[in-house]
Design a protein around this motif. Structure first.
Motif, PDB file in Angstrom:
ATOM      1  N   SER A 592     -12.301 -26.425   1.515  1.00 45.74           N
ATOM      2  CA  SER A 592     -13.519 -27.211   1.659  1.00 45.74           C
ATOM      3  C   SER A 592     -14.149 -26.967   3.021  1.00 45.74           C
ATOM      4  N   THR A 593     -15.453 -26.725   3.000  1.00 44.81           N
ATOM      5  CA  THR A 593     -16.184 -26.546   4.244  1.00 44.81           C
ATOM      6  C   THR A 593     -17.510 -27.304   4.143  1.00 44.81           C
ATOM      7  N   HIS A 594     -18.356 -27.173   5.145  1.00 42.91           N
ATOM      8  CA  HIS A 594     -19.575 -27.975   5.193  1.00 42.91           C
ATOM      9  C   HIS A 594     -20.529 -27.680   4.040  1.00 42.91           C
ATOM     10  N   ASP A 595     -20.573 -26.454   3.580  1.00 43.03           N
ATOM     11  CA  ASP A 595     -21.587 -26.032   2.622  1.00 43.03           C
ATOM     12  C   ASP A 595     -21.091 -25.989   1.185  1.00 43.03           C
ATOM     13  N   GLY A 596     -19.844 -26.375   0.948  1.00 39.48           N
ATOM     14  CA  GLY A 596     -19.277 -26.310  -0.391  1.00 39.48           C
ATOM     15  C   GLY A 596     -17.842 -25.861  -0.318  1.00 39.48           C
ATOM     16  N   LEU A 597     -17.398 -25.198  -1.386  1.00 39.73           N
ATOM     17  CA  LEU A 597     -16.058 -24.620  -1.393  1.00 39.73           C
ATOM     18  C   LEU A 597     -16.151 -23.169  -0.953  1.00 39.73           C
ATOM     19  N   ALA A 598     -15.418 -22.840   0.126  1.00 41.06           N
ATOM     20  CA  ALA A 598     -15.348 -21.452   0.579  1.00 41.06           C
ATOM     21  C   ALA A 598     -14.172 -20.774  -0.095  1.00 41.06           C
ATOM     22  N   VAL A 599     -14.284 -19.469  -0.296  1.00 42.81           N
ATOM     23  CA  VAL A 599     -13.189 -18.706  -0.869  1.00 42.81           C
ATOM     24  C   VAL A 599     -12.991 -17.444  -0.056  1.00 42.81           C
ATOM     25  N   TYR A 600     -11.727 -17.159   0.280  1.00 41.72           N
ATOM     26  CA  TYR A 600     -11.400 -15.871   0.867  1.00 41.72           C
ATOM     27  C   TYR A 600     -10.766 -15.007  -0.198  1.00 41.72           C
ATOM     28  N   SER A 601     -11.308 -13.805  -0.358  1.00 40.64           N
ATOM     29  CA  SER A 601     -10.735 -12.818  -1.263  1.00 40.64           C
ATOM     30  C   SER A 601     -10.480 -11.545  -0.488  1.00 40.64           C
ATOM     31  N   PRO A 602      -9.316 -10.897  -0.675  1.00 38.44           N
ATOM     32  CA  PRO A 602      -9.062  -9.639   0.026  1.00 38.44           C
ATOM     33  C   PRO A 602     -10.115  -8.577  -0.261  1.00 38.44           C
TER      34      PRO A 602
END
Length: 809
Positions: A592-602
């Motif tokens: 969770s971050t300020h602008d929504g759900l962040a996702v890290y993908s390789p």
């Protein structure tokens, strides 16, 4: 004629105006599964257990009873991170955790001791450093020169020496021999070239080559082959005939040697390599035997050691002894019990200095386990079984001693382990009568710490003495002390996580810490790796570690901290607002971050995965992102927050499915064994199972976008395609009186249909079959909204101006 058909239901996308949503997107989607395109209500959560803990629970974890496979629930009132560093035996189920004071380690037996709430028992993760006050003391035995009794040499140049008293040597010792000089005799030459030498019991053989020193008469010194050997005489041949006689010395100085390696035969006999003539056993009582080699400094240290093969940093070294190799040393002041604190130390490892190719190192002499008390005994058919208070640390064929047992027939010296039942129990052969399982209040088991049991005489450490006698063969020492940097993890470590190569990692402030690979207790301070911002959470993915911070995320990579861990900042300023929102999905890590759900993908770095559904304004209006707590479930991101809960499912085509839920939670656990999510809600400790399809359906609600038609129309007929025949499996046919406000009855197979016209609610009705039903008349508009609410599966919604037109929708 105009009509509306809604299938392929989607979730909400608050970022988009209700009029501009995709045709089947929703303004409201609650408690519904959308994966099939239908509206499928989630089952009602069901209470399956209780943690035994009251108040708000922040962490939930499960272990399984090794016998029954029943779940044992662990819970904490703090945010705890739990890691299983490697596959452990199912009976043990060891796990590591941070966030509940100093980092800890526990297992099934420890954690579930006594009554809930669990965990109950644990050990601190990391071992204490031996205190400076605990330093080993050493006393070196004095080696005195030994006098020879006899000597001999065989045809292979192996000399054998017998000493007049026990030599005190061991195989491999370097020795120096001195004092072998000459053996005196006489000779006679009677007018020929043959000289007969007489030396009492000379021990020589025909063909031997000897060196003779003629001290009187006319014979000339030299080295000669001998012949005509008798017990006390032999002949030599010279080049010139003569008549002479006198005294002669036989040179035996070739038996002298410096720094030769010996092989012990018995307490008074040893052999060594000595080139020279073959000599039978011969008396000689004036030569001396001394230890060879250089005088070197020797010191000793110890480490704490646990039954889990955890080893601490070493103690301060003992004072140096300046002795030769082979001198026996008695080591004292060895700890006899575990150090203070909550640790699993059950013994020590003893080391001594020894020169190696790389310099002087500490080599391991022995592992010394503390004597352990017995708790239970039994015997059947001459097989004794004993159970101890602490792990026995024995293997099959190990030698041990038991003494002082309440049932005296179990006492044994020189016992040999025949079977290991578990960590606490083992068996051995003992010719005695049967004894049923019996608790005992006394009895101690001692380990044999001799050099090569069972071939060497037993030494039971702690049986009368805790000293250690070091007369071990230094050539057999191979294991070098390697724990110099095995620091305990920081006491305030957070975010404990298992990553590749059986490494544990965690953080304090803006610094990452790493354990040694496969050694969860060892956290060298030199492996600390800082980043620019304070760390919020960490997650393992694809052999690397995603480090989320109060600003930029980082990627940390490497398979061994000893070789350095590479750190790369990801230039996407998406701070993590709550570490409990971090969930590793199949495609990346979501948080969770300020602008929504962040996702890290390789493959694609960091992005906002909800960007098509939410923007900053709508996200923060709907959800407090700092309160998001989430769990993985069936490729879904199941999350709770301060005002509700939601399920997010990734879908690249439509931006994902976002559905609100009625059921919030403070802690959750996804069980990979049964593939189920469990959660805790409220303060009474109840544990709920999520999405149990055997439970009655919850009430789902779905409201369409604002549908704007081309023309002003009057929609006058509707039909809802749904599974009206579905019934609850919760209750059998019974005649009982139920309290309607607390019990779940068989659910009605009906839906509530609502219609808005020009954004005002115009019509509400109950629908319980697929038949067409009438809608109000007397209006015309181009702006409609529709809502379905109920607990059955909905497949489609059809609307038209007339029933006839409805058939064509």
């Amino acid at each position: 004629m105009a009509g509306v058909k809604i299938t392929g239901f989607l979730g909400t996308a608050p970022k988009v105006s209700p009029e501009l949503l995709p045709n089947t997107a929703a303004q409201v989607a609650r408690n519904c599964k959308l994966y099939s395109g239908d509206l499928i209500p989630y089952p009602q959560p069901v209470v399956i257990a209780n943690t035994g803990r009251t108040g708000t629970i922040k962490t939930l974890f499960v272990l399984r009873d090794p016998t029954t496979d029943a779940k044992k629930w662990l819970s904490w009132a703090t945010n705890v991170d739990i890691a299983v560093a490697s596959k452990t035996d199912r009976d043990e189920q060891r796990f590591y955790y941070s966030g509940d004071g100093a980092p800890k380690v526990s297992n099934y037996a420890l954690a579930t001791t006594g009554a809930a709430p669990y965990p109950v028992g644990y050990y601190d993760l990391g071992l204490p450093v031996p205190p400076d006050a605990t330093v080993l003391t050493t006393v070196a035995a004095t080696f005195t020169s030994k006098t020879t009794s006899t000597f001999a040499r065989d045809a292979g140049n192996t000399a054998t020496v017998v000493t007049s008293t026990a030599h005190g040597l061991r195989t491999g010792s370097l020795v120096s021999l001195s004092g072998f000089t000459f053996r005196s005799g006489t000779y006679n030459q009677a007018g020929t070239t043959t000289i007969t030498v007489t030396i009492t019991a000379h021990g020589l053989s025909n063909g031997a080559s000897v060196t003779l020193d003629f001290t009187s008469g006319a014979a000339v010194d030299g080295t000669f082959p001998i012949s005509n050997v008798a017990t006390d005489t032999f002949d030599i041949t010279v080049s010139t005939a003569a008549t002479t006689s006198g005294n002669v010395n036989l040179d035996i100085r070739s038996f002298n040697a410096t720094n030769v390696e010996c092989t012990v035969v018995n307490a008074t006999t040893f052999t060594y390599f000595s080139p020279g003539p073959q000599v039978a056993t011969t008396s000689f009582t004036t030569a001396k035997v001394d230890l060879g080699g250089l005088t070197q400094a020797r010191s000793y240290v110890f480490t704490w050691f646990t039954p889990w093969d955890e080893e601490s940093i070493a103690s301060k070294p003992s004072d140096n002894l300046y002795i030769k190799e082979g001198v026996t040393v008695t080591v004292s002041n060895i700890p006899t019990a575990k150090p203070t604190g909550n640790n699993f130390v059950r013994g020590v490892r003893l080391y001594r200095t020894l020169a190696s190719a790389s310099g002087t190192e500490y080599f391991r002499l022995a592992t010394l386990w503390f004597p352990t008390a017995l708790t239970n005994v039994q015997r059947t058919s001459s097989v004794s079984r004993v159970t101890l208070v602490f792990p026995h640390n024995l293997s099959v064929n190990d030698r041990f001693k038991i003494s002082g047992c309440t049932v005296a027939s179990f006492d044994i010296t020189g016992g040999i382990v025949t079977s290991v039942i578990d960590d606490l129990t083992f068996e051995y052969a003992q010719a005695a009568g049967d004894v049923g399982s019996t608790a005992v209040a006394a009895g101690t088991m001692y380990h044999d710490v001799s050099e090569n049991p069972p071939t060497t005489a037993a030494r039971y450490w702690g049986d009368g003495s805790y000293d250690f006698v070091d007369d071990f063969d230094s050539r057999a020492l191979f294991d070098i002390l390697g724990t110099d940097d095995y620091d305990a993890p920081p006491a305030d470590l957070q975010g404990l996580t298992a990553i590749q190569n059986n490494i544990l990692c965690g953080f304090v402030g803006n610094t990452m810490y790493f354990s040694e690979p496969g050694l969860p207790h060892a956290w060298p301070a030199k492996y600390a790796t800082p980043v620019e911002y304070n760390i919020v959470g960490i997650g393992a993915i694809s052999g690397s570690v995603l480090v989320t911070t109060e600003a930029y995320p980082y990627l940390v990579s490497g398979s061994d901290p000893a070789n350095g861990m590479s750190t790369a900042r990801i230039d996407a300023n998406f701070p993590c607002l709550n570490k409990d929102s971090m969930v590793t999905m199949g495609y990346g890590i979501i948080y969770s971050t300020h602008d929504g759900l962040a996702v890290y993908s390789p493959n694609s770095g960091v992005n906002i995965i909800t960007r098509l559904l939410y923007n900053r304004d709508t996200w923060q209006a709907a959800i407090d992102p700092t309160t998001v707590v989430a769990e993985y479930y069936g490729d879904n991101y199941f999350a709770s927050h301060s005002t509700g809960a939601f399920v997010f499912e990734q879908d690249a085509k439509v931006g994902g499915f976002f559905v609100d839920c009625d059921y919030s939670f403070s802690a959750s656990y996804y069980d990979p064994i049964d593939g189920v999510v469990y959660y805790v809600s409220g303060v009474n400790g109840d544990i709920y199972q999520w999405d149990d399809r055997d439970q009655p359906a919850t009430t789902q609600r779905w409201k369409s976008k604002v549908i704007v038609t081309k023309d002003m129309i009057n929609l006058g007929a509707a039909r809802v395609i749904a599974d009206y025949s579905a019934t609850s499996t919760v209750w059998d046919e019974e005649t009982r009186t139920w309290l309607a406000d607390t019990d779940n009855w068989d659910l009605p197979n009906e839906l509530t249909f609502r219609m808005w016209v020009d954004k005002d609610l115009l019509f509400t009705t109950t629908v319980n079959d697929t038949d067409t039903f009438r809608l109000p008349t007397g209006y015309r508009t181009d702006t409609f909204e529709f809502e379905l609410e109920g607990n059955i599966r909905v497949r489609a919604l059809h609307l038209a101006e007339t029933p006839t037109a409805l058939r064509e929708v």
